[in-house]
Design a protein around this motif. Structure first.
Motif, PDB file in Angstrom:
ATOM      1  N   SER A   1       6.128  -2.244   8.170  1.00  0.00           N
ATOM      2  CA  SER A   1       6.491  -0.895   7.770  1.00  0.00           C
ATOM      3  C   SER A   1       7.986  -0.883   7.486  1.00  0.00           C
ATOM      4  O   SER A   1       8.801  -1.111   8.383  1.00  0.00           O
ATOM      5  CB  SER A   1       6.154   0.113   8.884  1.00  0.00           C
TER       6      SER A   1
ATOM      7  N   ARG B   1       1.890   6.377   5.993  1.00  0.00           N
ATOM      8  CA  ARG B   1       1.214   6.158   4.708  1.00  0.00           C
ATOM      9  C   ARG B   1      -0.143   5.500   4.933  1.00  0.00           C
ATOM     10  O   ARG B   1      -1.078   5.711   4.159  1.00  0.00           O
ATOM     11  CB  ARG B   1       2.062   5.265   3.781  1.00  0.00           C
ATOM     12  N   MET B   2      -0.245   4.705   6.005  1.00  0.00           N
ATOM     13  CA  MET B   2      -1.518   4.059   6.331  1.00  0.00           C
ATOM     14  C   MET B   2      -2.486   5.044   6.950  1.00  0.00           C
ATOM     15  O   MET B   2      -3.699   4.923   6.780  1.00  0.00           O
ATOM     16  CB  MET B   2      -1.292   2.900   7.311  1.00  0.00           C
TER      17      MET B   2
ATOM     18  N   GLU C   1      -2.617   1.897  -4.716  1.00  0.00           N
ATOM     19  CA  GLU C   1      -2.059   3.248  -4.668  1.00  0.00           C
ATOM     20  C   GLU C   1      -3.151   4.302  -4.502  1.00  0.00           C
ATOM     21  O   GLU C   1      -4.125   4.313  -5.239  1.00  0.00           O
ATOM     22  CB  GLU C   1      -1.285   3.542  -5.960  1.00  0.00           C
TER      23      GLU C   1
ATOM     24  N   TYR D   1       0.844  -1.202   0.000  1.00  0.00           N
ATOM     25  CA  TYR D   1       0.000   0.000   0.000  1.00  0.00           C
ATOM     26  C   TYR D   1       0.877   1.249   0.000  1.00  0.00           C
ATOM     27  O   TYR D   1       1.844   1.348   0.769  1.00  0.00           O
ATOM     28  CB  TYR D   1      -0.924   0.045   1.211  1.00  0.00           C
ATOM     29  N   SER D   2       0.536   2.193  -0.891  1.00  0.00           N
ATOM     30  CA  SER D   2       1.282   3.458  -0.951  1.00  0.00           C
ATOM     31  C   SER D   2       0.298   4.610  -1.039  1.00  0.00           C
ATOM     32  O   SER D   2      -0.784   4.486  -1.612  1.00  0.00           O
ATOM     33  CB  SER D   2       2.226   3.467  -2.160  1.00  0.00           C
TER      34      SER D   2
ATOM     35  N   GLN E   1       7.965   4.619  -3.165  1.00  0.00           N
ATOM     36  CA  GLN E   1       7.435   3.835  -2.051  1.00  0.00           C
ATOM     37  C   GLN E   1       7.264   2.372  -2.462  1.00  0.00           C
ATOM     38  O   GLN E   1       7.670   1.452  -1.748  1.00  0.00           O
ATOM     39  CB  GLN E   1       6.089   4.393  -1.596  1.00  0.00           C
TER      40      GLN E   1
ATOM     41  N   CYS F   1       3.980  -1.555   3.758  1.00  0.00           N
ATOM     42  CA  CYS F   1       3.971  -0.148   3.344  1.00  0.00           C
ATOM     43  C   CYS F   1       5.360   0.438   3.601  1.00  0.00           C
ATOM     44  O   CYS F   1       6.149  -0.114   4.391  1.00  0.00           O
ATOM     45  CB  CYS F   1       2.906   0.660   4.079  1.00  0.00           C
ATOM     46  N   TYR F   2       5.659   1.545   2.938  1.00  0.00           N
ATOM     47  CA  TYR F   2       6.976   2.167   3.077  1.00  0.00           C
ATOM     48  C   TYR F   2       7.155   2.783   4.464  1.00  0.00           C
ATOM     49  O   TYR F   2       8.194   2.645   5.097  1.00  0.00           O
ATOM     50  CB  TYR F   2       7.150   3.222   1.988  1.00  0.00           C
TER      51      TYR F   2
ATOM     52  N   CYS G   1       9.299  -1.044  -1.126  1.00  0.00           N
ATOM     53  CA  CYS G   1       8.538  -2.159  -0.557  1.00  0.00           C
ATOM     54  C   CYS G   1       8.882  -3.465  -1.279  1.00  0.00           C
ATOM     55  O   CYS G   1       9.046  -4.514  -0.653  1.00  0.00           O
ATOM     56  CB  CYS G   1       7.032  -1.887  -0.651  1.00  0.00           C
TER      57      CYS G   1
END
Length: 551
Positions: free
Chosen positions: A111, A87-88, A51, A11-12, A27, A82-83, A31
Motif C-alpha cells: 500500500s 481501495r482494496m 481498475e 489495483y485502483s 492512483q 495499490c495506492y 503506484c
C-alpha cells in the motif's frame, strides 16, 4: 511476455467519478512511481492495471477485482500494489482474508500511501491495524447516514428516487441538514394511478395470487408507470410498500410487532395520514435485497393513506403464505432439469421446467417434464405461442451435441486444435489475432444465414420474426466491428491475444464433461453446462446453442 518475467499488478478503485482528488488515473500513476523507485525487479517487469470505477469498497464483488484475484490464484503475480488500503476494501474481514490468501500464494501486498509491505512481519501487523480503522470509518459514515435518515423520517419527507405508483413528488420546504440548506419533498396523490393501486389490492385479496394479477395486466396491455410490463415482483413491491398503508391502530401494532423502528406514537396513529418507510431494502451488486424488519424505519408521511391497516396486514400474511408454497414448488420442479437458468424462449423469457400433470416415466426411470415459457402461460398464448420443449429429450440432445464438440474431428474440435498448434509453434505465448478474427467472422456469418433460413419457415409469429431480426442486426454489427479490426491488422497494426491456457481449458472441460457425464449428479451436470454454455434458445422446433463467450 517471457515466462520468467516478474508480473506486478496495480489495483485502483473509486466509488464514483469526480474528476479530482484520488482519481483512478492519479492512483495508478502514484503506484507506477512507487514501483519504479522501490521494487528491484521493476525494470524488466510486466505491470498490469486493474481498475474498478463506480464500485463501493463495502465488499469484494467488483468485476476487475475478481478478475485480478483469479489471475493471482493462477500464480501470475509477484507484487500487488495499490495506492491506499481502503481501495482494496473497507471491511476488515475481507482485508484479513485477502492478506492471508496473498501470503499463502507468496504475493507481496504493498500500500503506497501507508507504506505497508506484507512481506515483513511489521508490515502485516500494521496492515491489520489500518484495516480496523478503515472499517471504523465505514461504520461511522453509515451511522451518520442513519441519523440523518431518522431526522428526516420524523417529518415524513420523501427522500427521492422513483416515486411509488399513485404518487408524484412535489417540493415542500427548505430544511437544514449538516449545516446545509436543502429542499425537501413530499408525496402527492395521483388520482388516476391510485385507481390501479386499489385495483391491485382488491384483485390480490380476491384471487390470492400474484400471477393472476399479472395475467390480467398482460392480457389487457396495462403497463407500469414507466412503460414496462408488470411482473410478479412489481406487483409484490406495490402490495408490500407501507406507503399505501393508513397509519391506524392495526398498522401500528403490525410494524411494532415486527420490531421496526417507529418514529411516531400509538396515539399519533389516528388514521389521518399514510406511512413512509426508510431502509426497508438495501442494494447489493445492483440487486434490491430486503433488510430485516428491525432495520426498517417507519414514519408518518405527509400524504394521505389509501389502504386500511387491517387490509394491509391481511395482504402481508397472504403474501408470506404464498412465498412458502412457491419456494416448496420451485424445489420440486428443478430436481431433474439440466437447462434451468440457461434455456430461453425466442420471446426473450427464461423457460421453466414443469412436470406433466399425469405422472409419466422415461425409459431411464426419470419423471417426464417440459420446459414452458412463463410469458406464454401468463398471456394464455396471446403474446407468445412457442411450443413447449420436451424437457428430458432436449436436455439429452444438448448434452450429446456438446459430446460431439469434444471429438477431435468435429468443427469446434478442429478449430480448437488448430488454435492450440498456433500457440505451441509460436516463439512467444501468443497467437495471430487476424486468423482468429477471420474465424469469428465466418462463424457469425454462418449464424446469420441460419437465422435467415429460420425466418423463411412458414407459420412464424410476428414476435418471433422481430426477435430473430434483432439477433441478425446484432450479429451484423458484431461482424462489422470484427471486419474493421481485421482491416486495421492487415495494414500492419498487429496485435496478439495472450493466455495460452485458455484453449486447453476449453478442450479439457469438454472432454471431462463427456467422460464423466454418467457419474455426475444433476447439480454437477448443471454446473458444467453453465461453464460451457452462454445460453440455449428454443424456437418451438429447434434449440440454438451458444457456447460461452461466442457472442
Amino acid at each position: 511476455m517471457e515466462k520468467d518475467k516478474t508480473e506486478i499488478f496495480i489495483y485502483s478503485r473509486k466509488s464514483k467519478w469526480t474528476g479530482r482528488g484520488e482519481s483512478i488515473e492519479n492512483q495508478v500513476q502514484m503506484c507506477r512511481d512507487y514501483i519504479e523507485r522501490c521494487i528491484p525487479e521493476a525494470k524488466n517487469a510486466d505491470v498490469r492495471v486493474f481498475e474498478d470505477e463506480g464500485y463501493s469498497g463495502k465488499n469484494t464483488k467488483r468485476p476487475e477485482f475478481q478478475k485480478m484475484m483469479k489471475e493471482v490464484k493462477q500464480g501470475k503475480c509477484k507484487y500487488l500494489v495499490c495506492y491506499k488500503l481502503d481501495r482494496m476494501g473497507r471491511n476488515i474481514i475481507d482485508i484479513a482474508s485477502l492478506v492471508e490468501e496473498l501470503n499463502h500464494l507468496k504475493v507481496s501486498f504493498i500500500s503506497v500511501k501507508e507504506n505497508f509491505d506484507t512481506s515483513t512481519p511489521l508490515g502485516k501487523t500494521m496492515l491489520y491495524i489500518a484495516g480496523i480503522f478503515a472499517q471504523m470509518e465505514r461504520e461511522q459514515i453509515a451511522e451518520r447516514v442513519k441519523d440523518n435518515m431518522m431526522l428526516l423520517a420524523k417529518n415524513g419527507r420523501w427522500l427521492g428516487g422513483n416515486t411509488p405508483l399513485g404518487f408524484v413528488s412535489q417540493k415542500d420546504e427548505k430544511v437544514q441538514i449538516d449545516d446545509k440548506i436543502k429542499t425537501s419533498y413530499r408525496l402527492k396523490e395521483d388520482a388516476e394511478e391510485m385507481k390501479i393501486v386499489h385495483f391491485i389490492f382488491r384483485e390480490f385479496q380476491e384471487k390470492q395470487s400474484l400471477i393472476k394479477v399479472v395475467e390480467y395486466f398482460l392480457k389487457n396491455d396495462i403497463l407500469t408507470k414507466r412503460g414496462k410490463e408488470y411482473s410478479t415482483t412489481a406487483i409484490k413491491d406495490i402490495l408490500t410498500n407501507p406507503v399505501y398503508c393508513i397509519a391506524d391502530e392495526d398498522a401500528y401494532e403490525y410494524f411494532d410487532t415486527l420490531g421496526c423502528q417507529l418514529c411516531f406514537t400509538r396515539e399519533e396513529a389516528n388514521g389521518t395520514r399514510g406511512l413512509i418507510s426508510y431502509a426497508k431494502t438495501s442494494s447489493e451488486t445492483y440487486k434490491n435485497k430486503d433488510n430485516p424488519p428491525e432495520e426498517w424505519i417507519i414514519a408518518l408521511g405527509k400524504h394521505k393513506g389509501e389502504i386500511k391497516g387491517k387490509d394491509f396486514v391481511k395482504v402481508q400474511k397472504m403474501i408470506a403464505a404464498n412465498s412458502t408454497k412457491s419456494e416448496s414448488y420451485r424445489k420440486v420442479k428443478n430436481e431433474i432439469a439440466l437447462l434451468s437458468g440457461i434455456l430461453y424462449c425466442t420471446c426473450g423469457h427464461a423457460m421453466r421446467p414443469k412436470y406433466y400433470n399425469v405422472k409419466q416415466i422415461t425409459e431411464e426411470g426419470e419423471r417426464k417434464f417440459s420446459y414452458r415459457c412463463p410469458y406464454k402461460d401468463r398471456t394464455h398464448g396471446e403474446k407468445c405461442n412457442v411450443e413447449n420443449a420436451p424437457g428430458n429429450d432436449l436436455d439429452q440432445l444438448v448434452c450429446e451435441e456438446l459430446f460431439r464438440y469434444a471429438e477431435p474431428d468435429s468443427r469446434i474440435g478442429t478449430m480448437l486444435e488448430e488454435l492450440k498448434k498456433q500457440f505451441e509453434n509460436s516463439k512467444s505465448d501468443s497467437v495471430d489475432e487476424l486468423g482468429l478474427l477471420n474465424q469469428a467472422i465466418k462463424e457469425k456469418e454462418e449464424s446469420i444465414n441460419n437465422l435467415i433460413a429460420t425466418i423463411k419457415k412458414p407459420g412464424r409469429s410476428q414476435a418471433f420474426i422481430e426477435h430473430i431480426d434483432e439477433e441478425i442486426t446484432k450479429l451484423e454489427g458484431e461482424c462489422e466491428n470484427l471486419r474493421n479490426r481485421a482491416s486495421i491488422l492487415k495494414e500492419g497494426k498487429e496485435s496478439v491475444i495472450k493466455d495460452v491456457n485458455q484453449v486447453d481449458l476449453i478442450i479439457s472441460e469438454l472432454e471431462t464433461f463427456k467422460k464423466s457425464f454418467q457419474t455426475l449428479s444433476v447439480p454437477q451436470k448443471r454446473e458444467y453446462l453453465r461453464l460451457l454454455l452462454d445460453k440455449v434458445v428454443w424456437d418451438g422446433e429447434t434449440a440454438h446453442i451458444f457456447l460461452y463467450g461466442s457472442h
